[in-house]
Motif scaffolding. Structure first.
Motif, PDB file in Angstrom:
ATOM      1  N   PRO A  57      32.669  38.225   8.579  1.00  0.00           N
ATOM      2  CA  PRO A  57      32.455  38.763   7.271  1.00  0.00           C
ATOM      3  C   PRO A  57      32.400  37.429   6.193  1.00  0.00           C
ATOM      4  CG  PRO A  57      34.788  39.399   8.051  1.00  0.00           C
ATOM      5  CD  PRO A  57      33.783  38.661   9.034  1.00  0.00           C
ATOM      6  N   VAL A  58      32.137  37.698   5.022  1.00  0.00           N
ATOM      7  CA  VAL A  58      31.997  36.503   3.967  1.00  0.00           C
ATOM      8  C   VAL A  58      33.534  35.958   3.787  1.00  0.00           C
ATOM      9  CG1 VAL A  58      31.378  36.138   1.577  1.00  0.00           C
ATOM     10  CG2 VAL A  58      29.757  37.498   2.817  1.00  0.00           C
ATOM     11  N   GLN A  59      34.307  36.876   3.478  1.00  0.00           N
ATOM     12  CA  GLN A  59      35.543  36.610   3.052  1.00  0.00           C
ATOM     13  C   GLN A  59      36.433  35.496   4.226  1.00  0.00           C
ATOM     14  OE1 GLN A  59      34.630  39.572   3.407  1.00  0.00           O
ATOM     15  NE2 GLN A  59      36.189  40.756   4.588  1.00  0.00           N
ATOM     16  N   GLU A  60      35.916  35.728   5.530  1.00  0.00           N
ATOM     17  CA  GLU A  60      36.537  34.888   6.226  1.00  0.00           C
ATOM     18  C   GLU A  60      35.898  33.624   6.592  1.00  0.00           C
ATOM     19  OE1 GLU A  60      37.091  37.149  10.077  1.00  0.00           O
ATOM     20  OE2 GLU A  60      37.979  38.693   9.116  1.00  0.00           O
ATOM     21  N   ARG A  61      34.735  33.271   6.180  1.00  0.00           N
ATOM     22  CA  ARG A  61      34.121  32.040   6.355  1.00  0.00           C
ATOM     23  C   ARG A  61      34.463  30.791   5.523  1.00  0.00           C
ATOM     24  NH1 ARG A  61      27.947  33.393   8.155  1.00  0.00           N
ATOM     25  NH2 ARG A  61      28.283  35.433   9.073  1.00  0.00           N
ATOM     26  N   ARG A  62      35.322  30.989   4.667  1.00  0.00           N
ATOM     27  CA  ARG A  62      35.991  29.755   3.625  1.00  0.00           C
ATOM     28  C   ARG A  62      34.830  29.146   3.214  1.00  0.00           C
ATOM     29  NH1 ARG A  62      40.314  26.208   5.936  1.00  0.00           N
ATOM     30  NH2 ARG A  62      40.331  25.815   3.813  1.00  0.00           N
TER      31      ARG A  62
END
Length: 380
Positions: free
Chosen positions: A71-76
């Motif tokens: 997910p977006v929030q885990e990609r840094r």
């Protein structure tokens, strides 16, 4: 170590294939540019790397970690858009702090990080203003500070200067170059601006119709284009019709030994591509050139002159020549001169789509929308 690895990405929207088997690597700590015209698929690739779009097939790795389905929030990742996407009801300080608040970073650490970034992007005096009280260039610097605040693994910039006027874009390019030298964050820049890509990037990925045409340094894509599209898209060139004659390229009443013709058969129709700044002019035939032309117009640009020329077969071309290199005695409109076209690059007219028939210093080869070769012209 590689910052971004993209392998075999494919993405379709209905029956439209936006991205087709795209692969490249972006080195850690460097700026890599994805360069291409509108509709080439470059922004779709960027959105898949960010997690805003899911690839149909393929693999994405960021800083050595598989992130294809994360997910977006885990990609840094930090993302900077063309139109800023700032929160209008928040001050500059609040905008920069937004990502830190979402991640529940402590108040003291947030204040320290925001102050650091505001100094870095030279906006500390404007910390309490709202976006509509800032210039376009200032808003984009706020957007960049906001993207950098959570210390992202990679920074993604989607046409970040596209909404700004030419002077502001130029100033921000220099500023971003200096900022990146200081921070060293792995950055991926999407742009259709050739000058922007060649000036900022350590490596350039050239895309066309959803595919990667070439990956290389700015010098590679400008001086050693791998395909006809790259040769035509990166830089400007005169495109001249000719044919192979005695192992050389026959153009109008003369010849050129331009790169790419050595392995072509006798009589084959070709296009010769030569950049305006690589044409030399002589008042009489010399070893420098054997193709004659009439000067139709001379425009003095100060240190150089732009010459509009016509070959004996009616083909037009443009030459940009330093005033110090113009023939002596001076030539004028209506005079016949001789041209050095040895820097031309040669493509077979009936060549298979996308094939570059020679690798040399410069060149350009336009293609029509259906993949065929365009009519001879100057292309930019």
């Amino acid at each position: 170590m590689t910052g971004i690895v993209v392998e075999g990405l494919n993405k379709s929207f209905g029956s439209f294939r936006a991205v087709a088997d795209v692969s490249f690597e972006a080195e850690e700590g460097k700026i890599t540019a994805i360069l291409g015209p509108s509709g080439s698929g470059k922004s779709t690739v960027l959105r898949m790397i960010a997690g805003l779009e899911r690839p149909d097939t393929g693999r994405i790795s960021l800083a050595g970690e598989e992130q294809t389905n994360a997910p977006v929030q885990e990609r840094r990742v930090g993302f900077v858009f063309q139109h800023y996407a700032l929160f209008r009801h928040m001050t500059v300080r609040q905008n920069v702090a937004f990502g830190l608040r979402v991640r529940k970073v402590g108040k003291d650490e947030t204040v320290k990080r925001v102050d650091e970034l505001l100094r870095l992007v030279q906006l500390a005096p404007w910390a309490d203003r709202y976006p509509d009280q800032l210039s376009g260039g200032q808003r984009q610097r706020v957007a960049l500070a906001r993207a950098l605040a959570p210390r992202p693994t990679v920074l993604l910039l989607d046409e970040p200067f596209g909404a700004l006027d030419a002077r502001v874009r130029q100033d921000l390019r220099r500023w971003l170059d200096d900022l990146h030298s200081e921070l060293g964050v792995t950055s991926l820049l999407v742009t259709h601006d050739q000058e922007e890509a060649l000036e900022l990037a350590n490596e350039v990925v050239v895309m066309h119709q959803g595919r990667v045409e070439q990956v290389g340094t700015p010098d590679d894509v400008y001086n050693r284009p791998a395909t006809r599209f790259v040769a035509g898209f990166v830089g400007a060139a005169n495109v001249l019709e000719g044919r192979m004659d005695g192992g050389r390229v026959r153009v109008a009443d003369g010849w050129t030994s331009g790169d790419g013709g050595d392995d072509l058969a006798e009589g084959v129709r070709v296009h010769a591509y030569v950049r305006p700044h690589q044409i030399s002019i002589a008042g009489e035939q010399t070893r420098l050139g054997s193709t004659s032309a009439v000067i139709e117009r001379i425009t003095n640009l100060g240190w150089a002159s732009k010459l509009r020329l016509r070959l004996t077969d009616g083909q037009d071309l443009t030459a940009d020549v330093s005033n110090d290199e113009l023939p002596v005695p001076p030539v004028g409109e209506g005079d016949r001169v001789h041209l050095d076209l040895r820097n031309a690059k040669v493509f077979e007219v009936e060549d298979r789509p996308g094939h570059y028939a020679g690798v040399g210093a410069n060149g350009a080869a336009p293609e029509s929308a259906d993949g065929g070769s365009a009519e001879p012209a100057i292309v930019a």
